[in-house]
Design a protein around this motif. Structure first.
Motif, PDB file in Angstrom:
ATOM      1  N   LEU A  16      31.148  19.747 -12.234  1.00 19.49           N
ATOM      2  CA  LEU A  16      31.848  18.523 -11.906  1.00 19.49           C
ATOM      3  C   LEU A  16      33.191  18.628 -11.145  1.00 19.49           C
ATOM      4  O   LEU A  16      33.707  19.836 -11.447  1.00 19.49           O
ATOM      5  N   PRO A  17      33.608  17.720 -10.346  1.00 17.01           N
ATOM      6  CA  PRO A  17      34.997  18.132  -9.520  1.00 17.01           C
ATOM      7  C   PRO A  17      35.926  17.723 -10.487  1.00 17.01           C
ATOM      8  O   PRO A  17      35.900  17.298 -11.993  1.00 17.01           O
ATOM      9  N   ASP A  18      37.165  18.564 -10.513  1.00 11.10           N
ATOM     10  CA  ASP A  18      38.402  18.462 -11.581  1.00 11.10           C
ATOM     11  C   ASP A  18      38.618  17.152 -12.167  1.00 11.10           C
ATOM     12  O   ASP A  18      38.737  17.022 -13.170  1.00 11.10           O
ATOM     13  N   GLY A  19      38.560  16.205 -11.134  1.00 11.52           N
ATOM     14  CA  GLY A  19      38.911  14.663 -11.709  1.00 11.52           C
ATOM     15  C   GLY A  19      38.000  14.337 -12.559  1.00 11.52           C
ATOM     16  O   GLY A  19      38.498  13.252 -13.391  1.00 11.52           O
ATOM     17  N   ARG A  20      36.746  14.653 -12.602  1.00  6.43           N
ATOM     18  CA  ARG A  20      35.699  14.170 -13.548  1.00  6.43           C
ATOM     19  C   ARG A  20      35.379  15.180 -14.888  1.00  6.43           C
ATOM     20  O   ARG A  20      35.081  14.413 -15.739  1.00  6.43           O
ATOM     21  N   ARG A  21      35.535  16.325 -14.594  1.00  2.00           N
ATOM     22  CA  ARG A  21      35.359  17.522 -15.582  1.00  2.00           C
ATOM     23  C   ARG A  21      35.967  16.805 -16.961  1.00  2.00           C
ATOM     24  O   ARG A  21      35.317  16.752 -18.165  1.00  2.00           O
ATOM     25  N   GLU A  22      37.315  16.617 -17.129  1.00  3.75           N
ATOM     26  CA  GLU A  22      37.782  16.422 -18.275  1.00  3.75           C
ATOM     27  C   GLU A  22      37.465  15.108 -19.019  1.00  3.75           C
ATOM     28  O   GLU A  22      37.218  15.460 -20.300  1.00  3.75           O
ATOM     29  N   ALA A  23      37.043  14.058 -18.224  1.00  2.00           N
ATOM     30  CA  ALA A  23      36.668  12.809 -19.033  1.00  2.00           C
ATOM     31  C   ALA A  23      35.356  13.071 -19.226  1.00  2.00           C
ATOM     32  O   ALA A  23      35.044  12.704 -20.613  1.00  2.00           O
ATOM     33  N   VAL A  24      34.369  13.730 -18.889  1.00  2.00           N
ATOM     34  CA  VAL A  24      32.987  13.869 -19.104  1.00  2.00           C
ATOM     35  C   VAL A  24      33.001  14.995 -20.241  1.00  2.00           C
ATOM     36  O   VAL A  24      32.198  14.591 -21.164  1.00  2.00           O
ATOM     37  N   THR A  25      33.812  15.982 -20.373  1.00  2.00           N
ATOM     38  CA  THR A  25      33.984  16.868 -21.459  1.00  2.00           C
ATOM     39  C   THR A  25      34.470  16.375 -22.606  1.00  2.00           C
ATOM     40  O   THR A  25      33.839  16.457 -23.874  1.00  2.00           O
ATOM     41  N   ARG A  26      35.163  15.499 -22.598  1.00  2.00           N
ATOM     42  CA  ARG A  26      35.881  14.506 -23.731  1.00  2.00           C
ATOM     43  C   ARG A  26      34.464  13.554 -24.214  1.00  2.00           C
ATOM     44  O   ARG A  26      34.599  13.412 -25.355  1.00  2.00           O
ATOM     45  N   LEU A  27      33.807  13.020 -23.322  1.00  5.01           N
ATOM     46  CA  LEU A  27      32.494  12.239 -23.847  1.00  5.01           C
ATOM     47  C   LEU A  27      31.645  12.958 -24.507  1.00  5.01           C
ATOM     48  O   LEU A  27      31.138  12.500 -25.314  1.00  5.01           O
ATOM     49  N   ARG A  28      31.603  14.066 -23.734  1.00  2.96           N
ATOM     50  CA  ARG A  28      30.490  15.116 -24.319  1.00  2.96           C
ATOM     51  C   ARG A  28      31.035  15.451 -25.950  1.00  2.96           C
ATOM     52  O   ARG A  28      30.194  15.534 -27.080  1.00  2.96           O
ATOM     53  N   ASP A  29      32.240  15.675 -26.174  1.00  7.24           N
ATOM     54  CA  ASP A  29      33.023  16.221 -27.217  1.00  7.24           C
ATOM     55  C   ASP A  29      32.551  15.231 -28.328  1.00  7.24           C
ATOM     56  O   ASP A  29      32.254  15.373 -29.519  1.00  7.24           O
TER      57      ASP A  29
END
Length: 120
Positions: A16-29
């Protein structure tokens, strides 16, 4: 990224691009925390959360938004009022900006506590 060929969720997140990785990782968590007894798999090119082999939730980074797929009809019915303010398809909750993590947490908790029919 519309559909990933990643073999597992960590690889998907790394792509994922940097701008999306954090949000999608948080949703995964959130999914891992709120969906006990569910199995995390890659299905249809996105992280998917199954119970007894049936997918009930999925998360994806699309071209213009982040999607949370809510695959049970009872969840849609229980959250009609809260979902009305969001961009929602048949099973896809779309976030063009920062996801509403409180809403997603509530949706996941409702998913984990019930066993309604899958709509897709």
């Amino acid at each position: 990224m519309v559909q990933s060929k990643a073999p597992d969720v960590p690889t998907y997140l790394a792509e994922l691009p940097d701008g999306r990785r954090e949000a999608v990782t948080r949703l995964r968590d959130l999914c891992l925390q709120e969906l006990p007894g569910f199995t995390e798999v890659m299905a249809y090119g996105m992280p998917t959360y199954e119970r007894d082999g049936t997918p009930e939730v999925a998360v994806a980074s699309q071209k213009h938004y982040i999607s949370v797929y809510l695959l049970r009809s009872d969840i849609h019915e229980a959250f009609t009022d809260r979902l009305a303010a969001h961009d929602m398809g048949k099973s896809c909750l779309r976030f063009r900006k920062e996801p509403d993590y409180d809403l997603v947490r509530d949706l996941l908790r409702a998913t984990a506590s019930g066993d309604g029919a899958v709509i897709c």
